[in-house]
Design an enzyme around this catalytic site. Structure first.
Site, PDB file in Angstrom:
ATOM      1  N   GLU A  47       0.830  -1.200   0.000  1.00 19.26           N
ATOM      2  CA  GLU A  47       0.000   0.000   0.000  1.00 19.26           C
ATOM      3  C   GLU A  47       0.868   1.256   0.000  1.00 19.26           C
ATOM      4  O   GLU A  47       2.073   1.192   0.262  1.00 19.26           O
ATOM      5  CB  GLU A  47      -0.941  -0.013   1.210  1.00 19.26           C
ATOM      6  CG  GLU A  47      -1.963  -1.136   1.125  1.00 19.26           C
ATOM      7  CD  GLU A  47      -2.964  -1.111   2.271  1.00 19.26           C
ATOM      8  OE1 GLU A  47      -2.762  -0.390   3.259  1.00 19.26           O
ATOM      9  OE2 GLU A  47      -3.966  -1.843   2.155  1.00 19.26           O
ATOM     10  N   GLU A  58      -1.358 -10.087  -5.857  1.00 23.60           N
ATOM     11  CA  GLU A  58      -1.336 -10.889  -7.078  1.00 23.60           C
ATOM     12  C   GLU A  58      -0.450 -10.260  -8.142  1.00 23.60           C
ATOM     13  O   GLU A  58       0.336 -10.933  -8.808  1.00 23.60           O
ATOM     14  CB  GLU A  58      -2.756 -11.039  -7.648  1.00 23.60           C
ATOM     15  CG  GLU A  58      -3.737 -11.721  -6.715  1.00 23.60           C
ATOM     16  CD  GLU A  58      -4.511 -10.741  -5.855  1.00 23.60           C
ATOM     17  OE1 GLU A  58      -3.898  -9.816  -5.258  1.00 23.60           O
ATOM     18  OE2 GLU A  58      -5.742 -10.887  -5.772  1.00 23.60           O
ATOM     19  N   CYS A  89      -9.221  -9.047  -7.290  1.00 23.09           N
ATOM     20  CA  CYS A  89      -9.989  -7.924  -7.821  1.00 23.09           C
ATOM     21  C   CYS A  89      -9.981  -7.976  -9.354  1.00 23.09           C
ATOM     22  O   CYS A  89      -9.228  -8.730  -9.971  1.00 23.09           O
ATOM     23  CB  CYS A  89      -9.413  -6.601  -7.306  1.00 23.09           C
ATOM     24  SG  CYS A  89      -7.923  -6.045  -8.160  1.00 23.09           S
TER      25      CYS A  89
HETATM   26 ZN   LIG Z   1      -6.058  -6.898  -7.194  1.00 22.74          ZN
END
Ligand SMILES: [Zn+2]
Length: 136
Positions: A47, A58, A89
């Site tokens: 982050e 990923e 996601c």
């Molecule tokens: Zn993702």
């Protein structure tokens, strides 16, 4: 993917989760990809104070594989602290499509419960994926 590879892949993802940099969401994720030849490459979420720059685990794992010269991904495992299993996601699904096939296994599990991993395929997660067909 045999059971030994499956186990190694899940373990690698779980180990990577410990290195997650997730001070903002406090949602730690680890991922690992199995490349051709049996090599495993791991990643964690990274982050940033500028939230939009955050990298998912990923995509970090895929980047590690590609940087080492491995562009064929045979399986991926993703681990989180829960409470839900961490399905990738949409952005990560598209990135995986670049280096994997529709029948590539995707395993998701909660840390400490790897034997209860759920699985599907990349094609099931992203049907009708975008692929650029270039003229040759
Ligand atoms: Zn993702």
């Amino acid at each position: 993917m045999n059971s030994s590879q499956r186990s190694r892949l899940l373990d690698a993802a779980e180990r990577a989760l410990r290195n997650a940099h997730a001070p903002y969401s406090v949602y730690r994720v680890g991922a690992a990809v199995l490349a051709d030849g049996g090599k495993i490459f791991a990643g964690c979420n990274v982050e940033n104070a500028s939230y939009g720059l955050t990298l998912c685990a990923e995509r970090v794992a895929v980047g590690a594989a590609v940087a080492a010269g491995n562009k064929n991904i045979r399986a991926i495992a993703i681990i989180s602290d829960g409470p839900e299993v961490p399905w990738p996601c949409g952005a990560c699904r598209q990135v995986l499509v670049e280096f994997a096939k529709d029948d590539t296994p995707v395993l998701v599990a909660i840390r400490g419960h790897l034997r209860a991993a759920e699985h599907t395929t990349l094609g099931a997660l992203l049907p009708h994926a975008f692929r650029l067909e270039t003229k040759s």
